[in-house]
Design a protein around this motif. Structure first.
Motif, PDB file in Angstrom:
ATOM      1  N   SER A  59       0.732   4.205  -3.371  1.00  0.00           N
ATOM      2  CA  SER A  59      -0.134   3.029  -3.374  1.00  0.00           C
ATOM      3  C   SER A  59      -0.281   2.517  -4.804  1.00  0.00           C
ATOM      4  O   SER A  59       0.235   3.109  -5.739  1.00  0.00           O
ATOM      5  N   GLY A  60      -0.992   1.420  -4.945  1.00  0.00           N
ATOM      6  CA  GLY A  60      -1.231   0.874  -6.272  1.00  0.00           C
ATOM      7  C   GLY A  60      -0.232  -0.213  -6.636  1.00  0.00           C
ATOM      8  O   GLY A  60       0.591  -0.634  -5.836  1.00  0.00           O
ATOM      9  N   ARG A  61      -0.335  -0.634  -7.876  1.00  0.00           N
ATOM     10  CA  ARG A  61       0.487  -1.741  -8.384  1.00  0.00           C
ATOM     11  C   ARG A  61       1.819  -1.248  -8.941  1.00  0.00           C
ATOM     12  O   ARG A  61       1.966  -0.080  -9.292  1.00  0.00           O
ATOM     13  N   LEU A  62       2.756  -2.159  -9.027  1.00  0.00           N
ATOM     14  CA  LEU A  62       4.063  -1.864  -9.600  1.00  0.00           C
ATOM     15  C   LEU A  62       3.958  -1.903 -11.121  1.00  0.00           C
ATOM     16  O   LEU A  62       3.497  -2.900 -11.683  1.00  0.00           O
ATOM     17  N   PRO A  63       4.374  -0.848 -11.810  1.00  0.00           N
ATOM     18  CA  PRO A  63       4.234  -0.807 -13.270  1.00  0.00           C
ATOM     19  C   PRO A  63       5.183  -1.778 -13.983  1.00  0.00           C
ATOM     20  O   PRO A  63       6.380  -1.799 -13.703  1.00  0.00           O
ATOM     21  N   SER A  64       4.644  -2.543 -14.903  1.00  0.00           N
ATOM     22  CA  SER A  64       5.487  -3.455 -15.689  1.00  0.00           C
ATOM     23  C   SER A  64       6.457  -2.678 -16.571  1.00  0.00           C
ATOM     24  O   SER A  64       7.527  -3.165 -16.909  1.00  0.00           O
ATOM     25  N   SER A  65       6.104  -1.432 -16.917  1.00  0.00           N
ATOM     26  CA  SER A  65       6.952  -0.612 -17.793  1.00  0.00           C
ATOM     27  C   SER A  65       8.328  -0.328 -17.188  1.00  0.00           C
ATOM     28  O   SER A  65       9.269  -0.016 -17.910  1.00  0.00           O
ATOM     29  N   PHE A  66       8.460  -0.468 -15.885  1.00  0.00           N
ATOM     30  CA  PHE A  66       9.761  -0.238 -15.249  1.00  0.00           C
ATOM     31  C   PHE A  66      10.798  -1.259 -15.745  1.00  0.00           C
ATOM     32  O   PHE A  66      11.990  -1.051 -15.603  1.00  0.00           O
ATOM     33  N   GLY A  67      10.336  -2.342 -16.325  1.00  0.00           N
ATOM     34  CA  GLY A  67      11.253  -3.338 -16.886  1.00  0.00           C
ATOM     35  C   GLY A  67      12.128  -2.771 -17.986  1.00  0.00           C
ATOM     36  O   GLY A  67      13.171  -3.334 -18.322  1.00  0.00           O
ATOM     37  N   PHE A  78      10.659   1.182  -0.476  1.00  0.00           N
ATOM     38  CA  PHE A  78      10.306   0.802   0.889  1.00  0.00           C
ATOM     39  C   PHE A  78       9.353   1.801   1.544  1.00  0.00           C
ATOM     40  O   PHE A  78       9.283   2.967   1.161  1.00  0.00           O
ATOM     41  N   ALA A  79       8.623   1.318   2.555  1.00  0.00           N
ATOM     42  CA  ALA A  79       7.743   2.125   3.402  1.00  0.00           C
ATOM     43  C   ALA A  79       6.690   2.899   2.606  1.00  0.00           C
ATOM     44  O   ALA A  79       6.554   4.113   2.725  1.00  0.00           O
ATOM     45  N   ASN A  80       5.971   2.182   1.763  1.00  0.00           N
ATOM     46  CA  ASN A  80       4.821   2.698   1.033  1.00  0.00           C
ATOM     47  C   ASN A  80       3.682   1.697   1.206  1.00  0.00           C
ATOM     48  O   ASN A  80       3.792   0.766   2.011  1.00  0.00           O
ATOM     49  N   GLN A  81       2.605   1.870   0.475  1.00  0.00           N
ATOM     50  CA  GLN A  81       1.479   0.938   0.529  1.00  0.00           C
ATOM     51  C   GLN A  81       1.240   0.316  -0.845  1.00  0.00           C
ATOM     52  O   GLN A  81       0.100   0.223  -1.316  1.00  0.00           O
ATOM     53  N   LEU A  82       2.302  -0.094  -1.495  1.00  0.00           N
ATOM     54  CA  LEU A  82       2.207  -0.693  -2.829  1.00  0.00           C
ATOM     55  C   LEU A  82       1.600  -2.096  -2.724  1.00  0.00           C
ATOM     56  O   LEU A  82       1.792  -2.781  -1.719  1.00  0.00           O
ATOM     57  N   THR A  83       0.883  -2.503  -3.768  1.00  0.00           N
ATOM     58  CA  THR A  83       0.181  -3.787  -3.745  1.00  0.00           C
ATOM     59  C   THR A  83       0.484  -4.595  -5.004  1.00  0.00           C
ATOM     60  O   THR A  83       1.086  -4.092  -5.949  1.00  0.00           O
ATOM     61  N   GLY A  84       0.012  -5.832  -5.002  1.00  0.00           N
ATOM     62  CA  GLY A  84       0.159  -6.679  -6.176  1.00  0.00           C
ATOM     63  C   GLY A  84       1.446  -7.481  -6.141  1.00  0.00           C
ATOM     64  O   GLY A  84       2.139  -7.558  -5.129  1.00  0.00           O
ATOM     65  N   SER A  85       1.771  -8.054  -7.272  1.00  0.00           N
ATOM     66  CA  SER A  85       2.961  -8.888  -7.389  1.00  0.00           C
ATOM     67  C   SER A  85       4.038  -8.170  -8.188  1.00  0.00           C
ATOM     68  O   SER A  85       3.786  -7.145  -8.821  1.00  0.00           O
ATOM     69  N   LEU A  86       5.227  -8.720  -8.141  1.00  0.00           N
ATOM     70  CA  LEU A  86       6.332  -8.165  -8.933  1.00  0.00           C
ATOM     71  C   LEU A  86       6.118  -8.531 -10.398  1.00  0.00           C
ATOM     72  O   LEU A  86       5.978  -9.711 -10.727  1.00  0.00           O
ATOM     73  N   PRO A  87       6.098  -7.540 -11.285  1.00  0.00           N
ATOM     74  CA  PRO A  87       5.892  -7.834 -12.708  1.00  0.00           C
ATOM     75  C   PRO A  87       7.051  -8.656 -13.283  1.00  0.00           C
ATOM     76  O   PRO A  87       8.215  -8.404 -12.973  1.00  0.00           O
ATOM     77  N   SER A  88       6.720  -9.621 -14.114  1.00  0.00           N
ATOM     78  CA  SER A  88       7.765 -10.455 -14.723  1.00  0.00           C
ATOM     79  C   SER A  88       8.704  -9.621 -15.588  1.00  0.00           C
ATOM     80  O   SER A  88       9.884  -9.962 -15.732  1.00  0.00           O
ATOM     81  N   GLU A  89       8.217  -8.510 -16.141  1.00  0.00           N
ATOM     82  CA  GLU A  89       9.050  -7.628 -16.973  1.00  0.00           C
ATOM     83  C   GLU A  89      10.228  -7.055 -16.194  1.00  0.00           C
ATOM     84  O   GLU A  89      11.232  -6.659 -16.783  1.00  0.00           O
ATOM     85  N   TRP A  90      10.113  -7.020 -14.884  1.00  0.00           N
ATOM     86  CA  TRP A  90      11.210  -6.493 -14.069  1.00  0.00           C
ATOM     87  C   TRP A  90      12.444  -7.386 -14.164  1.00  0.00           C
ATOM     88  O   TRP A  90      13.543  -6.976 -13.814  1.00  0.00           O
TER      89      TRP A  90
END
Length: 96
Positions: A59-67, A78-90
């Motif tokens: 769960s939680g937001r997608l980390p911008s650091s993955f960029g 897939f098949a999780n409960q992730l929330t928020g938007s896709l970070p622009s850093e990606w």
């Protein structure tokens, strides 16, 4: 290097300390019972070409650091409960 722990019954949080495995190229943790959020520190695994953590209970937001994972070619969330938007850093992950 390759770490495959998929299709088990692993539970608990994703260890932030995995971010120190900077030479790791493939990490498969899909189809387990893992919980919590994606650690920001994992963005330091800049040699990763494959990261698969789908089919868990994340769960939680997608980390911008993955960029910072510019060599990433496969990202399975897939098949999780992730929330928020896709970070622009990606957008820096040009190998996806």
């Amino acid at each position: 290097t390759f770490l495959a722990l998929n299709d088990n019954n692993l539970s608990g949080l994703l260890p932030s300390s995995y971010g120190k495995m900077t030479d790791l190229e493939v990490l498969w943790l899909f189809s387990n019972q893992l919980t919590g959020s994606l650690p920001v520190e994992w963005g330091q695994m800049t040699s990763l070409t494959e990261l698969a953590v789908g089919s868990n209970n994340l769960s939680g937001r997608l980390p911008s650091s993955f960029g910072q994972m510019m060599d990433l070619e496969l990202l399975g969330l897939f098949a999780n409960q992730l929330t928020g938007s896709l970070p622009s850093e990606w957008g820096q992950m040009t190998s996806l």
